[in-house]
Design a protein around this motif. Structure first.
Motif, short mmCIF file in Angstrom:
data_model
loop_
_atom_site.label_atom_id
_atom_site.label_comp_id
_atom_site.label_asym_id
_atom_site.label_seq_id
_atom_site.Cartn_x
_atom_site.Cartn_y
_atom_site.Cartn_z
N THR A 565 7.38 100.45 55.69
CA THR A 565 7.34 99.04 56.09
C THR A 565 8.63 98.37 55.63
O THR A 565 9.48 99.00 54.99
N LYS A 566 8.76 97.10 55.93
CA LYS A 566 9.98 96.36 55.57
C LYS A 566 10.32 96.52 54.10
O LYS A 566 11.48 96.69 53.72
N ASN A 567 9.30 96.48 53.23
CA ASN A 567 9.54 96.52 51.79
C ASN A 567 9.11 97.83 51.13
O ASN A 567 9.17 97.95 49.90
N GLU A 613 0.49 94.88 56.40
CA GLU A 613 1.92 95.14 56.23
C GLU A 613 2.41 96.16 57.25
O GLU A 613 3.50 96.01 57.83
N GLU A 617 5.01 94.42 59.68
CA GLU A 617 6.35 94.60 59.11
C GLU A 617 6.82 96.04 59.19
O GLU A 617 7.07 96.69 58.17
N ARG A 619 9.14 99.30 59.47
CA ARG A 619 10.43 99.56 58.85
C ARG A 619 11.51 99.93 59.86
O ARG A 619 12.69 99.66 59.67
N LYS A 717 -0.13 85.30 60.38
CA LYS A 717 1.24 85.75 60.63
C LYS A 717 1.44 86.56 61.90
O LYS A 717 2.55 87.02 62.17
N TRP A 718 0.38 86.72 62.67
CA TRP A 718 0.52 87.51 63.90
C TRP A 718 0.27 86.60 65.10
O TRP A 718 -0.86 86.38 65.51
#
Length: 944
Positions: A565-567, A613, A617, A619, A717-718
């Motif tokens: 994922t992003k993080n 996540e 989000e 990656r 958030k979606w």
């Protein structure tokens, strides 16, 4: 072996003892309990009860402590043969035996399995049929063997040989296990041969051989009976005593001694595989028997070495050297010994010496770094979840109680086992590596494509593999339906009278809650049988959104979503999931992309945070994208050599036409996958994944409030986007039948696919057509196709038919794998059955269908998967929550004339695609006799 819990077993049938076992987590967590009751009859039959009143069903499991290890060289395959024979007939059940009974009472279908050490017969039934099933199981044990005649035996030999062809002789790498065991164990070791036996041994078996084997091993003092589910234990005990107690005990049975494999050298063997497109290496190490204290540390070791992005084998073979798409280790522990298989299938034409060297490098890496405490806890959390999953159904609990009882003498051994699983330390893992793997001898097999011997591990010698020759008319024709004459086994009462049903077992529709998170539909069922939660997040669309020149995008996207994922890096994400004892998988399908979650209830909220996540989000890791494409191309190449995959992909193309996305392999093809860029995947994600196409289903030990709270971030958030699923052109039914043949030279079986574009699940005729199909090919052993092609002729191991529509029309399909030299005869028999089905359909056929379809609803919601399927149908089709109960009205109201009309409308053998995947050299020309014109050879370049 760790010492079992102490308990009292009274050796008469007049007393019982009760026990409560708990699979105990740390003190802060609630206990997981499996209550059981055990008693022993005078004849030695051991009986274990477990009460579970969550559904009106009972799992019945009869387990005999006999597998292939009780056989002798030259007479192998007998235990597995009896797994088949015991379903067929007994003196009081008559022809059809357990299979026929199961269909009438709404059972899950009488099933069984054979291992090296035991054979079991099991199914789940509505609780009102429990006495019937106890009566039937006793009949198998005490009133069976006289019904086995030469024709019955000869026919069943053909069925078993078909099973062997299907699993071994006609499948890529299918002979691998035979080669390994022949070299791992000496000839006098009971694990030297395969459970299924050899074709030669099966053919040589005489009626007297078979009867003597049965009389030695299928006796009460070698059998455990388990009942798990909703029943009265006092009444059930009386039934067990009534039906089983007069069966005489057999000779005393001496336990076999533990005997681990011992190698004095590393053995290297190769085999040129007719069905393999890529070389495969397998290293096999001797280990320990089941329940040995070291087995648990070895399980952790193998999980750490092979599974996941932080695994040494993954790091070296997959990521760094890019030699293989994956490497796996399977630990098989049996009663007498154990073995670990390290399997890696290389890309393309890579030399297996490179892979073998890489394995050694990965091992050196482990020797240097060891295993960290965090990695250990990650693996133990996953194993804890797996442990509960195997006990999540009454069928699973019944089977596990039987295994514990047979192998440890303690049905309550689960408490000891979970303790042993969770007590493994990092020092244990290092110790077992040094003791069983480091610098130890092993068997290494190289299975390489035909003509690619240079890819085998250097120094390998040719493995001894017997390849069956396809000879037309080699098998004798027998009639197993001839009524045998024999003296009936005496009894103290009339066993020919089938017991009556008990109190009706009505299907109980679970309490379903529903909610709306803006555009997302959420449905749930709260259930606390095990401390687990299952979640399925469904985003409609899937492959339907793909352009025809870039097929495979949905599949690659599904894999990319769990690649970091992003993080979180790919490795960090995977570790975070496993530390919770969870699994999160994403799959792409024809009509949707699904995120499937299985987690401990105590870790549900954290697991759903990771799901959010993953979904929101991604990656978009370039290195992972390259690996995924490479792995996908490898899968496509593998499929091109597998007759079953060839048949499935080719059938879809013939049904839908090459320009319809529904015709395409979900993996894509070589050119389409190579054309897909990372930007294409990102665009696919942005354009086609939206809340307005999303449905979420939750089943398990969690309430509605907690579920909705866990999705607050996802809701916030979606953002919803207006996405519309493309409407595809409907495929047309053929106006006339045509035969298509795909050549697989040397095939031992022919894969058969017959069908046409049919009905949508929403069509008013869909469920009535399903009722109509039950006796044709949807009812397993109750079906005409199975009775004629398997039970009557021995042409196949299995055959089925069915409708597969969704919101769009799907197919009607008949599928089987038949012995190569009866390809035409099988097709002719199927054609005859289709032509006469409507004409011959009887009131008795309808009665059998009605009985099964209504009574089987009692077990319609027993497992988590069944409950998720219920929620999926409700959300996808907007069906009412009690649609299963409403369908009972359709079943009750349907008449024979309605079935005949449906058959005349939907079973037209002259308007179907007839596809055969097999050996064209021996079978193609014969297919013209089927009467549908000249067969079309689809791949003439491969023909002989």
């Amino acid at each position: 072996m760790k010492k079992a819990l102490c308990y009292l077993v009274l050796l008469t049938s007049t007393f019982t003892t009760f026990h409560s076992i708990s699979a105990q987590e740390p003190a802060k967590n609630p206990k997981f309990e499996v209550n059981y009751q055990k008693f022993v009859l005078d004849n030695g039959l051991e009986v274990v009860f477990h009460i579970d009143r969550s559904d009106p069903v009972v799992a019945v499991n009869l387990t005999a402590h006999v597998g292939s290890a009780r056989e002798v060289a030259g007479r192998t395959g007998f235990a597995h043969l009896f797994e088949h024979l015991l379903f067929l007939e007994s003196e009081n059940l008559g022809k059809g035996g357990l299979d026929k009974l199961s269909a009438r009472i709404g059972g899950s279908g009488a099933n069984g399995s054979t291992s090296r050490d035991r054979t079991n017969y099991l199914q789940t039934i509505p609780k009102d049929a429990l006495e019937k099933m106890i009566w039937a199981e006793a009949d198998k044990l005490g009133w069976f063997i006289n019904t086995v005649t030469v024709p019955v035996l000869e026919k069943e030999k053909q069925v078993v040989k078909n099973e062997k062809r299907q699993s071994s002789d006609n499948a890529p790498y299918g002979h691998n296990w035979y080669v390994i065991d022949q070299n791992l164990y000496p000839q006098d070791h009971p694990y030297n041969w395969q459970v299924i036996g050899s074709l030669a041994d099966l053919q040589a078996a005489t009626l007297d051989d078979v009867k003597q084997f049965f009389k030695r091993w299928y006796v009460p003092n070698n059998v455990t009976l388990t009942l798990a589910g909703d029943f009265d234990p006092v009444q059930a005990k009386q039934w067990v005593e009534k039906y089983f107690s007069e069966i005489k005990a057999g000779e005393k049975i001496t336990p076999l001694k533990k005997r681990a494999a011992k190698l004095t050298e590393t053995k290297k063997r190769y085999h040129e595989d007719n069905f393999a497109n890529q070389p495969q290496i397998t290293r096999t190490y001797p280990t320990v028997e089941q329940y040995h204290p070291d087995s648990y540390a070895l399980n952790v070791l193998f999980e750490y070495l092979a599974n996941g992005k932080s695994a040494p084998l993954y790091k070296v073979l997959v990521e760094d050297k890019q030699l293989v798409p994956s490497a796996d280790i399977y630990h098989q522990t049996s009663e007498l010994a154990g073995q670990a298989y390290l399997i890696a299938r290389a890309y393309g034409d890579i030399d297996l010496d490179q892979v073998n060297s890489g394995i050694g490098q990965a091992f050196k890496q482990f020797e240097k770094d060891g295993i960290s405490e965090q990695d250990l806890q990650r693996i133990l959390a996953t194993q804890e979840t797996d442990f509960y999953n195997q006990l999540s159904s009454v069928l699973g609990k019944g089977a596990q109680l039987a295994y514990y009882n047979i192998y440890t003498g303690d049905p309550g051994y689960a408490a000891k086992e979970i303790e042993a699983i969770l007590s493994v330390t990092t020092d244990d893992v290092k110790r077992v590596y040094n003791q069983y793997i480091k610098n130890k001898h092993y068997v290494v097999t190289s299975f390489v494509p035909k003509g690619k011997l240079e890819l085998a591990v250097q120094g390998s010698t040719k493995a001894k593999v017997t390849e069956e020759q396809v000879v037309q008319g080699a098998e004798k024709q027998v009639d197993p339906n001839v009524v045998a004459s024999y003296s009936k086994t005496p009894s103290t009462f009339d066993r020919s009278k089938e017991p009556k049903y008990g109190q009706s077992a009505e299907a109980i529709v679970p309490n379903i809650w529903q909610a709306q998170l803006d555009k997302i539909q959420v449905l749930g069922i709260e259930v606390h049988e095990v401390p687990l939660v299952d979640v399925e997040l469904v985003i409609d669309g899937g492959q339907l959104f793909e352009p025809i020149n870039k097929v495979g995008m949905a599949n690659i996207l599904a894999q990319m979503l769990t690649s970091g994922t992003k993080n979180k890096s790919p490795e960090a994400l995977e570790n975070a999931i496993k530390l919770l004892g969870a699994s999160i998988s994403v799959s792409a399908n024809k009509e949707d992309i699904r995120i499937r979650v299985n987690t401990l209830a105590k870790n549900y909220e954290q697991t759903m945070d990771l799901v959010t996540e993953i979904l929101l989000e991604p990656r978009w890791d370039k290195k992972e994208f390259t690996l995924i494409k490479q792995q996908t191309l490898s899968q496509i190449r593998q499929q091109q050599a597998d007759p079953r995959s060839i048949a499935n992909n080719t059938f879809n193309e013939l049904i839908y036409g090459e320009n319809n996305i529904r015709a395409k392999n979900i993996l894509g093809n070589k050119s389409s996958v190579e054309a897909i860029s990372l930007e294409d995947i990102q665009d696919f994600y942005r354009n086609n994944l939206s809340p307005n196409l999303t449905r979420i289903h939750v089943v398990g030990a969690i309430d509605k409030k907690a579920v909705l709270a866990s999705m607050s971030t996802l809701k916030a958030k979606w953002p919803a986007t207006n996405v519309t699923i493309p409407k595809l052109a409907t495929a047309n039914r053929p106006t006339e039948s045509k035969v298509y043949f795909y050549d697989v030279p040397g095939a031992k079986q022919t894969v058969v696919n017959i069908g046409y574009p049919a009905l949508a699940a929403t069509n008013k005729d869909y469920y009535p057509a399903t009722i109509m199909n039950y006796i044709l090919g949807g009812g397993s052993f109750a079906s005409q196709l199975t009775q004629e092609l398997r039970e009557g002729k021995g042409y196949t191991y299995g055959i089925f038919s069915g409708f597969s529509g969704t919101k769009d029309p799907g197919t009607f399909r008949i599928f089987s794998q038949v012995r190569s030299n009866v390809t035409l005869e099988s097709a002719q028999l199927i054609k005859t059955i289709l032509e006469n089905y409507g004409k011959n359909y009887s009131q008795q056929d309808l009665a059998t269908s009605k009985s099964f379809l209504i009574k089987s609803n009692a077990r319609a919601f027993e497992t988590a998967n069944a409950k998720l399927g219920l929620l999926d149908n409700i959300s996808k089709y907007n069906w009412p929550q009690d649609y299963v109960k409403q369908r009972e009205k359709t079943v009750n109201n349907i008449k024979v004339k309605d079935i005949k009309a449906l058959a005349n409308k939907y079973l037209l053998p002259n308007q179907m695609v007839w596809l055969f995947v097999g050996d064209a050299n021996t079978q193609l020309a014969r297919m013209k006799t089927l009467g549908f014109g000249e067969p079309v050879l689809l791949n003439p370049a491969r023909s002989h």
